[in-house]
Write a protein that holds these residues in place. Structure first.
Motif, PDB file in Angstrom:
ATOM      1  N   ALA A  32       0.825  -1.208   0.000  1.00  0.00           N
ATOM      2  CA  ALA A  32       0.000   0.000   0.000  1.00  0.00           C
ATOM      3  C   ALA A  32       0.857   1.255   0.000  1.00  0.00           C
ATOM      4  O   ALA A  32       0.525   2.252  -0.659  1.00  0.00           O
ATOM      5  N   LYS A  36       0.679   3.986  -3.018  1.00  0.00           N
ATOM      6  CA  LYS A  36      -0.186   5.013  -2.444  1.00  0.00           C
ATOM      7  C   LYS A  36      -0.437   6.140  -3.447  1.00  0.00           C
ATOM      8  O   LYS A  36       0.490   6.641  -4.097  1.00  0.00           O
ATOM      9  N   GLY A  37      -1.691   6.507  -3.580  1.00  0.00           N
ATOM     10  CA  GLY A  37      -2.061   7.577  -4.507  1.00  0.00           C
ATOM     11  C   GLY A  37      -2.384   7.099  -5.905  1.00  0.00           C
ATOM     12  O   GLY A  37      -2.949   7.861  -6.703  1.00  0.00           O
ATOM     13  N   ARG A  38      -2.052   5.833  -6.210  1.00  0.00           N
ATOM     14  CA  ARG A  38      -2.353   5.317  -7.544  1.00  0.00           C
ATOM     15  C   ARG A  38      -3.797   4.829  -7.598  1.00  0.00           C
ATOM     16  O   ARG A  38      -4.294   4.178  -6.681  1.00  0.00           O
ATOM     17  N   LYS A  39      -4.473   5.145  -8.667  1.00  0.00           N
ATOM     18  CA  LYS A  39      -5.854   4.717  -8.838  1.00  0.00           C
ATOM     19  C   LYS A  39      -5.956   3.367  -9.542  1.00  0.00           C
ATOM     20  O   LYS A  39      -7.034   2.771  -9.606  1.00  0.00           O
ATOM     21  N   GLN A  42      -5.607  -1.544  -6.242  1.00  0.00           N
ATOM     22  CA  GLN A  42      -6.435  -1.564  -5.035  1.00  0.00           C
ATOM     23  C   GLN A  42      -5.929  -2.677  -4.121  1.00  0.00           C
ATOM     24  O   GLN A  42      -5.802  -3.824  -4.532  1.00  0.00           O
ATOM     25  N   GLU A  77      -3.845   2.580   8.945  1.00  0.00           N
ATOM     26  CA  GLU A  77      -4.216   3.984   8.749  1.00  0.00           C
ATOM     27  C   GLU A  77      -3.155   4.736   7.948  1.00  0.00           C
ATOM     28  O   GLU A  77      -1.963   4.620   8.206  1.00  0.00           O
ATOM     29  N   THR A  79      -2.375   4.324   4.848  1.00  0.00           N
ATOM     30  CA  THR A  79      -1.760   3.595   3.740  1.00  0.00           C
ATOM     31  C   THR A  79      -2.636   3.569   2.495  1.00  0.00           C
ATOM     32  O   THR A  79      -2.128   3.383   1.383  1.00  0.00           O
ATOM     33  N   GLY A  80      -3.951   3.708   2.668  1.00  0.00           N
ATOM     34  CA  GLY A  80      -4.851   3.591   1.525  1.00  0.00           C
ATOM     35  C   GLY A  80      -5.378   2.184   1.341  1.00  0.00           C
ATOM     36  O   GLY A  80      -6.280   1.957   0.525  1.00  0.00           O
ATOM     37  N   ARG A  82      -7.549  -1.054   2.241  1.00  0.00           N
ATOM     38  CA  ARG A  82      -8.816  -1.234   2.943  1.00  0.00           C
ATOM     39  C   ARG A  82      -8.798  -2.558   3.697  1.00  0.00           C
ATOM     40  O   ARG A  82      -8.111  -3.509   3.306  1.00  0.00           O
ATOM     41  N   LYS A 379       5.555   2.816   6.239  1.00  0.00           N
ATOM     42  CA  LYS A 379       4.531   3.738   5.739  1.00  0.00           C
ATOM     43  C   LYS A 379       5.167   4.984   5.136  1.00  0.00           C
ATOM     44  O   LYS A 379       4.708   5.497   4.107  1.00  0.00           O
TER      45      LYS A 379
END
Length: 401
Positions: A32, A36-39, A42, A77, A79-80, A82, A379
């Protein structure tokens, strides 16, 4: 057709990580942090409980000592990634889906399998019915409650490995009114050098633990254990720490597994039968030059990090690198005020150097507490998690001639 496809937006690459133990948590945080920040990626972590099971302290929980309550969602928390709470009940490798609590489904493109291991309660008749285990914090609390209600009697610990030794020492120190008997095929500390083994055995004697080696438990009764050869030992409480088993889910899913049900991996930790699946920690049969790795926290966390790094490389169109790991210590607590640390060669054989007493206690506590600052650093600086002993010549797998 999904709204993403209708809009011409590619669906994200779905990475599902099963199990939030030391290995699975390392994989989730490392991956993550790197995406992080990549769309287009997931990351989902699945675990049966929100509480992180601090396995290195379960022997403390089992004697009524308070340890930190660590939350998996809180560790994630920032990290993005889920978090999905639920029991993994099936994996369909062909459809690339994971079933949660039977009635929920998660789809994956890449799977990280880290469901770990449990005490093998099926190996000996009666263990399932009458023995306590240290599979979870809840199990440990059940044992603590039972011990607290006794004002005398005998506690028998089956298994003279590290978990058995630490548990026997902790119980003897916290409950001097109880007789503690440690049973096992091998001597406590058998894999240590003579100095470390002698210190460990002397510490057990000082605590009043009666250690018996060369014995095998063949049956557990409500108030006794039977040994091979016919001897019976009275046991008011019996704790089973000998042997582990893994979830049958991997074999049921059709993954190639070894004789113990662990997923057989290639050099990069991918399943040899399903390369879109990585196996980490105790759930994996990972071969190094010295043989198949045995599960510990010190090796589990690197496997999780390596799987995450490999997934990122694959997303970039690169080939994952081989995983290599060399052991460096065996740290054993002997109650709260004593310990022994055996430094090892990369193949886990003992070096001449060891620590004992209070210095070993401080070292052991540092090791036990190390995952949390490590996760915090990962992180912020993901690359900081990718440093561990590679083992040199000990870990090179020689090709068959």
């Amino acid at each position: 057709m999904s709204a993403q496809h209708e809009a011409g937006v590619a669906a994200p690459h779905r990475v599902v990580i099963l199990g939030a133990g030391y290995a699975g948590m390392s994989a989730a945080i490392q991956l993550a942090a790197r995406v992080k920040g990549r769309k287009d990626v997931q990351v989902t972590l699945v675990n049966a409980q929100e509480r992180f099971t601090e396995r290195l302290r379960l022997h403390m929980t089992a004697t009524g000592q308070q340890v930190a309550e660590l939350s998996v969602p809180q560790l994630l928390e920032g990290t993005g990634a889920r978090f999905v709470r639920g029991w993994v009940t099936a994996v369909d490798a062909d459809a690339k889906i994971v079933r949660i609590d039977d009635d929920r489904v998660l789809h994956y493109d890449t799977l990280v399998y880290g469901l770990g291991s449990l005490a093998d309660t099926a190996a000996v008749p009666g263990v399932e019915d009458y023995a306590y285990t240290l599979n979870s914090a809840q199990d440990a609390k059940f044992l603590a409650d039972r011990l607290a209600r006794r004002d005398g009697g005998t506690v028998v610990v089956g298994g003279s490995g590290l978990t058995g030794i630490e548990s026997a020492a902790e119980i003897a120190e916290r409950h001097p009114e109880l007789n503690v008997v440690l049973l096992g095929r091998g001597e406590p500390g058998a894999a240590m050098n003579p100095k470390a083994k002698a210190y460990l055995q002397s510490a057990l004697e000082r605590l009043g633990v009666q250690a018996r080696s060369g014995v095998e438990v063949v049956k557990v009764l409500p108030d006794a254990v039977e040994l091979a050869g016919g001897e019976s030992i009275a046991a008011d409480v019996f704790l089973w720490t000998s042997g582990t088993r893994v979830s049958p889910l991997a074999a049921a899913a059709g993954f190639a597994v070894d004789e113990r049900g662990r997923i057989v991996t290639d050099a990069a930790l991918r399943s040899v039968s399903h390369p879109q699946v990585y196996a980490v920690g105790d759930a994996a049969a990972i071969r190094q030059g010295y043989g198949v790795m045995h599960g510990t926290c010190q090796s589990g966390m690197p496997t999780g990090v390596h799987a995450a790094v490999s997934i990122v490389r694959a997303l970039k169109g690169k080939q994952p690198k081989p995983f290599r790991f060399g052991y460096y210590h065996t740290a054993v607590s002997l109650g709260r005020h004593d310990a022994v640390v055996q430094f090892t060669h990369p193949d886990d054989s003992p070096r001449r150097m060891c620590l004992t007493g209070r210095l070993a206690v401080r070292y052991k506590e540092t090791v036990t507490a190390s995952p949390w600052p490590t996760y915090g650093r990962m992180k912020k600086m993901p690359a900081s998690g990718a440093f561990w002993p590679r083992g040199g010549r000990f870990t090179r797998v020689r090709e068959a001639r």
